[in-house]
Design a protein around this motif. Structure first.
Motif, PDB file in Angstrom:
ATOM      1  N   PRO A  90       1.279  -1.223   0.236  1.00 58.45           N
ATOM      2  CA  PRO A  90      -0.047  -0.452   0.318  1.00 58.45           C
ATOM      3  C   PRO A  90       0.846   1.308   0.344  1.00 58.45           C
ATOM      4  CG  PRO A  90      -0.837  -1.073   1.925  1.00 58.45           C
ATOM      5  CD  PRO A  90       0.097  -2.461   0.962  1.00 58.45           C
ATOM      6  N   ILE A  91       2.332   0.929   0.693  1.00 60.35           N
ATOM      7  CA  ILE A  91       3.023   2.584   0.487  1.00 60.35           C
ATOM      8  C   ILE A  91       3.317   3.165  -0.618  1.00 60.35           C
ATOM      9  CG2 ILE A  91       5.035   3.627   1.618  1.00 60.35           C
ATOM     10  CD1 ILE A  91       5.256   1.970   4.169  1.00 60.35           C
ATOM     11  N   TRP A  92       3.273   2.011  -1.807  1.00 57.91           N
ATOM     12  CA  TRP A  92       3.654   2.277  -2.955  1.00 57.91           C
ATOM     13  C   TRP A  92       3.209   2.330  -3.961  1.00 57.91           C
ATOM     14  CZ3 TRP A  92       8.445   3.748  -3.319  1.00 57.91           C
ATOM     15  CH2 TRP A  92       9.279   3.809  -2.108  1.00 57.91           C
ATOM     16  N   LEU A  93       1.632   1.466  -3.624  1.00 52.66           N
ATOM     17  CA  LEU A  93       0.833   2.476  -4.567  1.00 52.66           C
ATOM     18  C   LEU A  93      -0.178   3.853  -4.020  1.00 52.66           C
ATOM     19  CD1 LEU A  93      -1.884  -0.710  -3.789  1.00 52.66           C
ATOM     20  CD2 LEU A  93      -0.824  -0.150  -5.992  1.00 52.66           C
ATOM     21  N   PHE A  94       0.245   4.100  -2.958  1.00 48.17           N
ATOM     22  CA  PHE A  94      -0.477   5.431  -2.771  1.00 48.17           C
ATOM     23  C   PHE A  94       0.678   6.175  -3.374  1.00 48.17           C
ATOM     24  CE2 PHE A  94       1.038   8.866  -0.366  1.00 48.17           C
ATOM     25  CZ  PHE A  94       0.090  10.311  -0.498  1.00 48.17           C
ATOM     26  N   PHE A  95       2.555   6.367  -3.615  1.00 43.27           N
ATOM     27  CA  PHE A  95       3.284   6.541  -3.697  1.00 43.27           C
ATOM     28  C   PHE A  95       3.301   7.220  -5.297  1.00 43.27           C
ATOM     29  CE2 PHE A  95       7.641   7.058  -6.329  1.00 43.27           C
ATOM     30  CZ  PHE A  95       8.116   7.304  -5.503  1.00 43.27           C
ATOM     31  N   PHE A  96       2.748   5.949  -6.197  1.00 45.95           N
ATOM     32  CA  PHE A  96       3.153   6.438  -7.511  1.00 45.95           C
ATOM     33  C   PHE A  96       1.528   6.649  -7.561  1.00 45.95           C
ATOM     34  CE2 PHE A  96       5.633   2.745  -7.483  1.00 45.95           C
ATOM     35  CZ  PHE A  96       6.918   3.237  -8.426  1.00 45.95           C
ATOM     36  N   SER A  97       0.416   6.730  -6.724  1.00 42.37           N
ATOM     37  CA  SER A  97      -0.985   6.988  -7.328  1.00 42.37           C
ATOM     38  C   SER A  97      -0.974   8.476  -7.108  1.00 42.37           C
ATOM     39  CB  SER A  97      -2.171   6.436  -5.955  1.00 42.37           C
ATOM     40  OG  SER A  97      -2.116   4.608  -6.739  1.00 42.37           O
ATOM     41  N   TYR A  98      -0.496   8.592  -5.789  1.00 46.90           N
ATOM     42  CA  TYR A  98      -0.164  10.384  -5.014  1.00 46.90           C
ATOM     43  C   TYR A  98       0.250  10.959  -6.690  1.00 46.90           C
ATOM     44  CZ  TYR A  98       0.197  14.858  -2.868  1.00 46.90           C
ATOM     45  OH  TYR A  98       0.202  16.168  -2.837  1.00 46.90           O
ATOM     46  N   ILE A  99       1.519  10.682  -7.721  1.00 44.93           N
ATOM     47  CA  ILE A  99       2.430  11.304  -8.339  1.00 44.93           C
ATOM     48  C   ILE A  99       1.711  11.625 -10.097  1.00 44.93           C
ATOM     49  CG2 ILE A  99       4.407  10.505  -9.974  1.00 44.93           C
ATOM     50  CD1 ILE A  99       5.652   9.932  -7.668  1.00 44.93           C
ATOM     51  N   LEU A 100       0.776  10.009  -9.479  1.00 48.43           N
ATOM     52  CA  LEU A 100      -0.024  10.281 -11.225  1.00 48.43           C
ATOM     53  C   LEU A 100      -1.429  11.776 -10.713  1.00 48.43           C
ATOM     54  CD1 LEU A 100      -1.126   8.845 -13.575  1.00 48.43           C
ATOM     55  CD2 LEU A 100      -2.518   7.663 -12.084  1.00 48.43           C
ATOM     56  N   LEU A 101      -2.066  11.461  -9.446  1.00 45.16           N
ATOM     57  CA  LEU A 101      -2.581  13.050  -9.794  1.00 45.16           C
ATOM     58  C   LEU A 101      -2.342  13.866  -9.877  1.00 45.16           C
ATOM     59  CD1 LEU A 101      -5.678  12.970  -8.073  1.00 45.16           C
ATOM     60  CD2 LEU A 101      -4.629  13.321  -5.554  1.00 45.16           C
ATOM     61  N   LEU A 102      -1.059  13.773  -8.940  1.00 48.93           N
ATOM     62  CA  LEU A 102      -0.801  15.235  -9.110  1.00 48.93           C
ATOM     63  C   LEU A 102       0.099  15.520 -10.836  1.00 48.93           C
ATOM     64  CD1 LEU A 102       1.834  15.417  -6.581  1.00 48.93           C
ATOM     65  CD2 LEU A 102      -0.496  16.359  -6.094  1.00 48.93           C
ATOM     66  N   PHE A 103      -0.130  15.020 -11.399  1.00 51.29           N
ATOM     67  CA  PHE A 103       0.194  14.925 -12.964  1.00 51.29           C
ATOM     68  C   PHE A 103      -0.679  15.247 -14.155  1.00 51.29           C
ATOM     69  CE2 PHE A 103       4.917  12.226 -12.751  1.00 51.29           C
ATOM     70  CZ  PHE A 103       5.580  13.934 -11.805  1.00 51.29           C
ATOM     71  N   VAL A 104      -1.835  14.060 -13.344  1.00 46.69           N
ATOM     72  CA  VAL A 104      -3.106  14.705 -13.724  1.00 46.69           C
ATOM     73  C   VAL A 104      -3.773  15.797 -13.919  1.00 46.69           C
ATOM     74  CG1 VAL A 104      -5.366  14.247 -13.528  1.00 46.69           C
ATOM     75  CG2 VAL A 104      -3.735  12.478 -14.089  1.00 46.69           C
TER      76      VAL A 104
END
Length: 229
Positions: free
Chosen positions: A84-98
């Protein structure tokens, strides 16, 4: 618990047993609190952002996964802690980029590819530092080097562009440095802390970090049409 295969890598744990790390286990409530503080703002929007809600939910899941690891202390619960930590990491970055690209697909994909390349490179370099015999440097905290670099870069770029998220990212980065410090000295301070260690401070401070990142998203990067349900 399988007493033959339990994982003992923290000061507080001295034996197999569900409640052998009570402080490490209970401090994971901080992650759930961080998620609950951000959830109402995202949920009450006229049009909710699915990705935003997912990122918030992942912070709560991080707390649950870490609780399971510090109670069950098995390889499976270890995976439930890390994934879940790394899922958050990539999901949050994706959210920012979107949101910063206003949903431009090719721009978002390009940024994510660059992020993945940077993640692999930093992870590889960290593995070189941590290779060899003996205990892992910084008590295994080098695995979080990509997150540290990503937050620091995000803070620099946001502050440079005078984006309101900049102060959130800068604060989160500073707290993360302190958080990493306490994670790294857990075993070294075992005697001085009467067997408690400092890993619980990693949980509390990390919850502050993730909570700050969530507040940055919900307050300074509201969803647009491409991030709504």
């Amino acid at each position: 618990m399988d007493t033959a295969n339990f994982i003992d890598i923290y000061c507080e744990r001295t034996a197999a047993g569900f409640w052998n790390e009570p402080v490490n286990a209970l401090t994971n409530l901080a992650f759930i609190i961080a998620a609950l503080l951000a959830w109402p703002t995202a949920w009450k929007r006229p049009r909710r952002g699915i990705l935003e809600l997912t990122v918030i939910a992942l912070v709560g899941i991080i707390g649950v996964g870490s609780f399971l690891f510090h109670t069950l202390a098995t390889p499976l619960s270890g995976a439930l802690d890390v994934i879940p930590i790394w899922l958050f990491f990539f999901s949050y970055i994706l959210l920012l980029f979107v949101r910063v690209t206003h949903g431009k697909v090719f721009d978002t994909i390009g940024y994510m590819v660059a992020t993945l390349f940077g993640f692999v490179l930093i992870t590889y370099l960290a593995s070189l530092i941590g290779s060899g015999d003996g205990p892992a440097p910084l008590n295994g905290s080098l695995q979080y080097a990509p997150a540290m670099v990503a937050m620091a870069l995000g803070a620099v770029v946001a502050l440079w562009k005078k984006h309101p998220a900049g102060r959130y990212f800068a604060f989160a980065t500073a707290v993360f440095v302190v958080s990493i410090f306490f994670r790294s000295i857990d075993e070294a301070t075992c005697s001085a802390t009467a067997g408690l260690g400092t890993h619980f401070l990693w949980h509390i401070l990390n919850a502050v970090v993730l909570g700050t990142l969530l507040q940055a998203a919900v307050k300074t990067l509201p969803p647009r049409w491409h991030d709504i349900h």
